[in-house]
Design an enzyme around this catalytic site. Structure first.
Site, PDB file in Angstrom:
ATOM      1  N   ARG A 186      12.666  -7.192  13.142  1.00 24.61           N
ATOM      2  CA  ARG A 186      13.371  -7.461  12.337  1.00 24.61           C
ATOM      3  C   ARG A 186      13.740  -9.225  12.725  1.00 24.61           C
ATOM      4  NH1 ARG A 186      11.841  -5.057   8.446  1.00 24.61           N
ATOM      5  NH2 ARG A 186      12.430  -2.962   8.058  1.00 24.61           N
ATOM      6  N   GLY A 221       3.707  -4.565   4.053  1.00 24.42           N
ATOM      7  CA  GLY A 221       4.868  -4.953   4.033  1.00 24.42           C
ATOM      8  C   GLY A 221       5.383  -6.343   4.279  1.00 24.42           C
ATOM      9  N   TYR A 257       1.206  -6.468  15.394  1.00 22.86           N
ATOM     10  CA  TYR A 257       2.244  -5.747  16.170  1.00 22.86           C
ATOM     11  C   TYR A 257       1.955  -5.836  17.435  1.00 22.86           C
ATOM     12  CZ  TYR A 257       5.766  -4.769  12.662  1.00 22.86           C
ATOM     13  OH  TYR A 257       6.629  -5.129  11.602  1.00 22.86           O
ATOM     14  N   HIS A 294       0.748  -1.369   0.067  1.00 27.07           N
ATOM     15  CA  HIS A 294       0.002   0.135   0.033  1.00 27.07           C
ATOM     16  C   HIS A 294       0.839   1.286  -0.315  1.00 27.07           C
ATOM     17  CE1 HIS A 294       1.005   0.723   4.157  1.00 27.07           C
ATOM     18  NE2 HIS A 294       0.623  -0.335   4.408  1.00 27.07           N
ATOM     19  N   GLY A 295       0.167   2.406  -0.497  1.00 26.13           N
ATOM     20  CA  GLY A 295       0.945   3.652  -0.397  1.00 26.13           C
ATOM     21  C   GLY A 295       1.243   4.192   1.103  1.00 26.13           C
ATOM     22  N   ARG A 300      -6.037   0.948   4.148  1.00 24.09           N
ATOM     23  CA  ARG A 300      -4.935   1.547   3.228  1.00 24.09           C
ATOM     24  C   ARG A 300      -4.737   0.423   2.054  1.00 24.09           C
ATOM     25  NH1 ARG A 300      -3.317  -0.428   8.321  1.00 24.09           N
ATOM     26  NH2 ARG A 300      -1.528  -1.764   8.420  1.00 24.09           N
ATOM     27  N   GLU A 341      -1.091   7.100   7.110  1.00 25.83           N
ATOM     28  CA  GLU A 341      -0.955   8.607   7.821  1.00 25.83           C
ATOM     29  C   GLU A 341       0.043   7.977   9.015  1.00 25.83           C
ATOM     30  OE1 GLU A 341      -4.986   9.085   8.631  1.00 25.83           O
ATOM     31  OE2 GLU A 341      -5.264  10.531   7.062  1.00 25.83           O
ATOM     32  N   ASN A 346       2.413   5.550   8.910  1.00 21.13           N
ATOM     33  CA  ASN A 346       3.710   5.500   8.352  1.00 21.13           C
ATOM     34  C   ASN A 346       4.611   6.986   8.405  1.00 21.13           C
ATOM     35  OD1 ASN A 346       2.614   3.360   5.546  1.00 21.13           O
ATOM     36  ND2 ASN A 346       3.440   3.025   7.671  1.00 21.13           N
ATOM     37  N   GLU A 392      -1.793  -6.897   7.423  1.00 22.36           N
ATOM     38  CA  GLU A 392      -0.246  -6.653   8.015  1.00 22.36           C
ATOM     39  C   GLU A 392       0.225  -7.441   8.957  1.00 22.36           C
ATOM     40  OE1 GLU A 392       2.587  -6.338   7.750  1.00 22.36           O
ATOM     41  OE2 GLU A 392       3.243  -4.204   7.639  1.00 22.36           O
ATOM     42  N   LYS A 394       7.365   4.821  16.998  1.00 22.09           N
ATOM     43  CA  LYS A 394       8.713   3.677  17.058  1.00 22.09           C
ATOM     44  C   LYS A 394       9.974   4.481  17.933  1.00 22.09           C
ATOM     45  CE  LYS A 394       7.399   1.547  12.653  1.00 22.09           C
ATOM     46  NZ  LYS A 394       7.390   1.433  11.307  1.00 22.09           N
TER      47      LYS A 394
END
Length: 228
Positions: free
Chosen positions: A115, A183, A90, A9-10, A60, A13, A15, A87, A98
């Site tokens: 990660r 992602g 989390y 997705h682009g 999104r 807000e 992000n 997604e 973050k």
């Protein structure tokens, strides 16, 4: 020849605000709308005829799908939606900045949560979970399947059955398929498609609003891949 287009997705807000998003439902930012629009223009400029599209249940990704298909003049094609393309969840990090999370938990710990392939962030609270269970978009989902938190490995475990049962069937029929997702759900598909190691996949960066094209053999082996 089967062709697969993966597009994150682009920019959203959150992000733009550097917040952990996961399953939180947020809109595209102005930049994200421009990215999604440009993605559709690239599809049109490259004369790619999409047969079917798949996306998640999150706004999104849904909106990115809309912009891609509208700008490429293909908004009439079938679009299938599934929570399995959402997604990565989390957990208790969702909604946190973050940088603030790094201050609270430490740089190394946050890096591990973000990660590592098989390490989950802290679980969401029962109150947060109840909010998801009350969301109509998840009414069909057995609440035992609703995650409290996910690693990338967990994300792959829910994404790949959807690939096998649905997405791949259109590709095996020689069609061109768009997957507009997130992602980590895209990272899971790339890991599976390219047989990427657990260690390497965590370092793959997935650009927002950038269509990644896979040209495949009839048995879905990768021949070539490139960004439009």
């Amino acid at each position: 020849m089967p062709k697969l287009i993966l597009c994150r997705h682009g920019q959203s807000e959150w992000n733009a605000k550097n917040l952990f998003t996961g399953w939180e439902d947020v809109n595209l930012s102005e930049q994200g709308i421009n990215e999604a629009t440009r993605a559709g223009e690239k599809v049109r400029e490259n004369n790619i005829a999409i047969d079917v599209a798949f996306t998640s249940l999150l706004t999104r990704a849904l909106d990115t799908t809309h912009y891609i298909l509208t700008e490429s003049k293909q908004q009439w094609i079938p679009v299938y939606k599934s929570w399995r393309l959402n997604e990565r969840h989390y957990g208790g990090l969702q909604g946190l900045n973050k940088d603030d999370a790094r201050k609270e938990f430490g740089e190394e710990q946050v890096h591990i949560w973000r990660r590592s392939y098989d390490v989950k962030p802290p679980a969401e609270t029962e109150e947060q979970r109840e909010a998801y269970l009350a969301d109509r978009r998840y009414n069909h989902l057995d609440k035992r399947m609703m995650p409290y938190s996910e690693s990338l490995k967990d994300t792959l475990v829910r994404v790949i059955p959807f690939w096998t049962d649905h997405i791949s069937q259109y590709l095996l029929d020689g069609q061109t398929v768009l997957v507009s997702a997130h992602g980590n759900s895209i990272r899971a598909l790339i890991k599976y498609l390219e047989d990427v190691s657990d260690e390497d996949i965590i370092n793959y960066e997935i650009k927002t609003g950038a269509p990644l094209v896979y040209e495949l053999t009839d048995d879905l082996e990768v021949i070539d891949k490139y960004y439009l």
